[in-house]
Each structure stands twice: as structure tokens, then as C-alpha cells.
Design a protein around this motif. Structure first.
Motif: not given
Length: 207
Positions: A21-28, A98-103, A107-114
């Protein structure tokens, strides 16, 4: 007088979940490359030695979150596919999801793909990606029985949805087109259009 204690390396709850959860916040806040494992520890309120009980390094922490991202995507995509019978509409529902998940889960989207995680070191990521492919392949195979054409159709639909999701994130579309609802509709329309011409250059666009 209250004595302030330094983190002991023990956490009152679930240490793994607290670090994630801390990592998710930092990624956001900073993106998937903008923080260190030590910063995640500080956010979670644990000592810098604590995460090594669960994660070998920062990439291992991100890989765990990427797996969570794939699982959430799979849940959403399966629900989207179950909501329609026509394969073109199923692809439209997938593109919308797909678009809704990214929006909604940026943070999860960016981790998964970027995040640039190496699947050779984290083979579970490749398996999770393949599971998404396996769920979608029967749908595109109804439109393009040839395996190469079916994969090509799936790739084009996913690429269109991915590109539109990034356009939305980066505010690249003008005016009222740069809203989640508008981009979801564009992704669905793109999927339907691609489904009408699944790879056969002689296909009728109205079939």
C-alpha cells in the motif's frame, strides 16, 4: 512524557500489505520509477530491513503489485465479457474495461505496464499476461478462425484501448473528448470497427 520509539522492523498488521500500500501511494505520487524501497519502508512505518522478509528488492515489491494489477484486470475483463454474447460487443466491453481500469487504478496500471519489470526474473508476470490472452482468444477466434488473424485482431483491439488510455492519462485529447466516459466510448467504437475487419483484406466491413 511520551517516548517516541524508532521502528523496530515489526509491524502491527500485515507487513506485506502495508509495504504494498505504501508503494502504491508512492507510485501514484511519483510514478513507478520515482521511489526507493527505503521510502516505502518509511511510509509503512517499518525499519529498512523489514521488507526483506517478503521482497528481495524494490522490483520484487513492484512485481507483487503488478500481479495484483493483472488479477484485477482479469476480474474486470471476465465480467465485461460475460455481459455480452456477440463477440464484437464483447471486445467493445473489454476495451471499455481496459480504459476504465487505467483511469480508476492508475498506480496499478503504471506498475503493470510502465515499470519495466523483467519477466525473466519474475516469470509470474508472463503467466499472468498469458492468462488474459487465454481469456480473450476464444472471443476473437469467433471473428477470425485463423489463429494468426485472431491474435492480430486481439493485438489491435488491445493496442487501441491502451493508446486511448494513455491519451486520457496524459490529457492529450481536446476538450470534452478528454473525459473517461468519452474515451471509453472511443475505445468501444474502435473495438467494434476492428471486429468488422478482423484481418481478411477482402472482408466486408458490414458483415
Amino acid at each position: 512524557m511520551t517516548v517516541k520509539r524508532r521502528p523496530s522492523g515489526r509491524h502491527h498488521g500485515n507487513l506485506r500489505e502495508a509495504l504494498e500500500e505504501a508503494a502504491l501511494t508512492l507510485v501514484a505520487e511519483r510514478g513507478p520509477h520515482g521511489f526507493t524501497l527505503a521510502e516505502a519502508c518509511r511510509r509503512a512505518g517499518v525499519s529498512v530491513s523489514a521488507p526483506y522478509k517478503h521482497f528481495a528488492d524494490r522490483d520484487a515489491l513492484l512485481a507483487s503489485l503488478a500481479l495484483r494489477g493483472y488479477e484485477e484486470q482479469r476480474r474486470r475483463y471476465r465480467a465485461a465479457l460475460d455481459g455480452a454474447d456477440d463477440p464484437a460487443e464483447q471486445l467493445a466491453a473489454f476495451a471499455t474495461a481496459y480504459v476504465r481500469f487505467a483511469a480508476q487504478e492508475r498506480a496499478l496500471f503504471d506498475i503493470t505496464f510502465l515499470a519495466g519489470l523483467d519477466t525473466a526474473h519474475h516469470p509470474g508476470l508472463a503467466a499472468a499476461g498469458s492468462a488474459l490472452h487465454d481469456d480473450l482468444l476464444p472471443v476473437v477466434s469467433r471473428l477470425a478462425p485463423d489463429p494468426e488473424a485472431a491474435f492480430g485482431l486481439l493485438l489491435r483491439v488491445a493496442a487501441a484501448a491502451h493508446g486511448l488510455a494513455l491519451f486520457l492519462q496524459q490529457g492529450m485529447l481536446p476538450g470534452h473528448w478528454n473525459t473517461p466516459a468519452a474515451v471509453e466510448a472511443q475505445a468501444a467504437d474502435a473495438a467494434r470497427s476492428l471486429a468488422r475487419t478482423p484481418g481478411d483484406p477482402h472482408a466486408c466491413p458490414d458483415r
